[in-house]
Structure formats: structure tokens, C-alpha cells
Write a protein that holds these residues in place. Structure first.
Motif, PDB file in Angstrom:
ATOM      1  N   ILE A  20       1.302  -1.149   0.189  1.00 53.65           N
ATOM      2  CA  ILE A  20      -0.092   0.117  -0.075  1.00 53.65           C
ATOM      3  C   ILE A  20       1.140   1.399  -0.113  1.00 53.65           C
ATOM      4  O   ILE A  20       0.759   2.078  -0.846  1.00 53.65           O
ATOM      5  CB  ILE A  20      -1.216   0.151   1.047  1.00 53.65           C
ATOM      6  N   SER A  21       1.658   1.350   0.815  1.00 52.69           N
ATOM      7  CA  SER A  21       3.213   2.658   0.864  1.00 52.69           C
ATOM      8  C   SER A  21       3.936   2.049   1.952  1.00 52.69           C
ATOM      9  O   SER A  21       4.006   1.193   2.759  1.00 52.69           O
ATOM     10  CB  SER A  21       2.133   3.711   1.582  1.00 52.69           C
ATOM     11  N   ILE A  35       8.166   1.295  11.930  1.00 55.75           N
ATOM     12  CA  ILE A  35       6.676   0.826  10.674  1.00 55.75           C
ATOM     13  C   ILE A  35       7.736   0.965   9.121  1.00 55.75           C
ATOM     14  O   ILE A  35       8.077   2.487   9.592  1.00 55.75           O
ATOM     15  CB  ILE A  35       5.498   1.412  10.413  1.00 55.75           C
ATOM     16  N   LEU A  36       8.055  -0.379   8.933  1.00 53.39           N
ATOM     17  CA  LEU A  36       8.788   0.254   7.079  1.00 53.39           C
ATOM     18  C   LEU A  36       7.676   0.717   5.625  1.00 53.39           C
ATOM     19  O   LEU A  36       7.722   1.199   5.627  1.00 53.39           O
ATOM     20  CB  LEU A  36       9.327  -0.756   7.541  1.00 53.39           C
ATOM     21  N   LEU A  37       6.551  -0.455   5.878  1.00 51.15           N
ATOM     22  CA  LEU A  37       5.430  -0.894   5.123  1.00 51.15           C
ATOM     23  C   LEU A  37       4.355  -1.189   5.546  1.00 51.15           C
ATOM     24  O   LEU A  37       3.843  -1.009   6.910  1.00 51.15           O
ATOM     25  CB  LEU A  37       5.755  -0.725   3.811  1.00 51.15           C
ATOM     26  N   GLU A  38       2.945  -0.157   4.982  1.00 56.59           N
ATOM     27  CA  GLU A  38       1.857  -1.145   4.905  1.00 56.59           C
ATOM     28  C   GLU A  38       1.858  -1.740   3.585  1.00 56.59           C
ATOM     29  O   GLU A  38       1.863  -1.572   2.676  1.00 56.59           O
ATOM     30  CB  GLU A  38       1.374  -0.118   4.841  1.00 56.59           C
ATOM     31  N   GLU A  47       0.254  -2.756   9.043  1.00 59.47           N
ATOM     32  CA  GLU A  47       1.344  -2.157   9.514  1.00 59.47           C
ATOM     33  C   GLU A  47       2.816  -3.264   9.670  1.00 59.47           C
ATOM     34  O   GLU A  47       2.564  -4.061  10.558  1.00 59.47           O
ATOM     35  CB  GLU A  47       1.532  -1.262  10.381  1.00 59.47           C
ATOM     36  N   ILE A  48       3.770  -2.868   8.946  1.00 63.34           N
ATOM     37  CA  ILE A  48       4.777  -4.082   9.105  1.00 63.34           C
ATOM     38  C   ILE A  48       6.441  -3.230   9.180  1.00 63.34           C
ATOM     39  O   ILE A  48       6.545  -1.925   8.905  1.00 63.34           O
ATOM     40  CB  ILE A  48       5.531  -4.420   7.206  1.00 63.34           C
ATOM     41  N   THR A  51      12.702  -5.307  10.926  1.00 61.97           N
ATOM     42  CA  THR A  51      12.784  -6.721  11.931  1.00 61.97           C
ATOM     43  C   THR A  51      14.637  -6.416  12.319  1.00 61.97           C
ATOM     44  O   THR A  51      15.584  -7.421  12.443  1.00 61.97           O
ATOM     45  CB  THR A  51      13.023  -7.941  11.033  1.00 61.97           C
ATOM     46  N   GLY A  52      15.410  -5.390  11.697  1.00 58.61           N
ATOM     47  CA  GLY A  52      16.300  -5.359  11.797  1.00 58.61           C
ATOM     48  C   GLY A  52      16.935  -3.765  10.951  1.00 58.61           C
ATOM     49  O   GLY A  52      15.593  -2.859  11.119  1.00 58.61           O
ATOM     50  N   GLU A  53      17.990  -3.401  11.175  1.00 56.01           N
ATOM     51  CA  GLU A  53      18.477  -1.509  11.577  1.00 56.01           C
ATOM     52  C   GLU A  53      19.176  -1.401  10.254  1.00 56.01           C
ATOM     53  O   GLU A  53      20.348  -2.598   9.506  1.00 56.01           O
ATOM     54  CB  GLU A  53      19.237  -1.105  12.792  1.00 56.01           C
TER      55      GLU A  53
END
Length: 90
Positions: A20-21, A35-38, A47-48, A51-53
Motif C-alpha cells: 500500500i505504501s 514501521i517500514l511499510l503497509e 503495518e509492517i 526486523t532490523g536496522e
């Protein structure tokens, strides 16, 4: 070492997810848990979290793309690190 961002399985029988974005832009620093993406499934928009940096790079799935579960959609890399070779367009 680069961290693969994959399309997650959010439902039992889910085969694909729709981006989605992106909440972070390519080249932007990402922290674990941000939050990285939807992603949209048949039932919800979720919202995803990262899991890391690292730095978001090699984004393969733009907003609107429908992607199979488990497929790489981007990378998180360290400063100065190259995007892995398979980061080209799917």
C-alpha cells in the motif's frame, strides 16, 4: 551484512500481499521496530515493522505492487555496503 525485507504471510492461506505504501524512503535510515511499510491482504491493511536496522535500499516493490509471500521486496544495508546482486527488478 544486508538484511532481506520479504513480503510477510499475515494470514493462514495468504499467497500474495499488496504494498500500500512505504513509510520510509529509499536511502533513509531504518531502526528495528519502526514501521517500514503497509501491506494489504484480503482482510486488512497491516503495518509492517522493520526486523532490523540499516539503510533502506534496493526497493523492488512499489506502492500498488502485488507480491508473492516470501519474495524479497527490499534490503536494509549498512553505510557503504552494496545492495546484494539479486536486488534487480523481479
Amino acid at each position: 551484512m544486508a538484511i532481506s525485507v520479504i513480503m510477510p504471510a499475515l494470514e493462514m492461506a495468504q499467497e500474495t500481499g499488496k504494498v500500500i505504501s512505504w513509510k520510509k524512503k529509499q536511502g533513509e535510515q531504518v531502526k528495528k521496530g519502526e514501521i517500514l511499510l503497509e501491506v494489504e491482504t484480503d482482510k486488512a491493511v497491516v503495518e509492517i515493522e522493520s526486523t532490523g536496522e540499516g539503510i533502506l535500499a534496493g526497493v523492488k516493490a512499489q506502492a500498488g505492487a502485488v507480491v508473492p509471500v516470501g519474495q524479497n521486496i527490499a534490503w536494509l544495508i549498512k553505510p557503504g555496503e552494496a545492495v546484494p546482486a539479486d536486488a534487480g527488478a523481479p
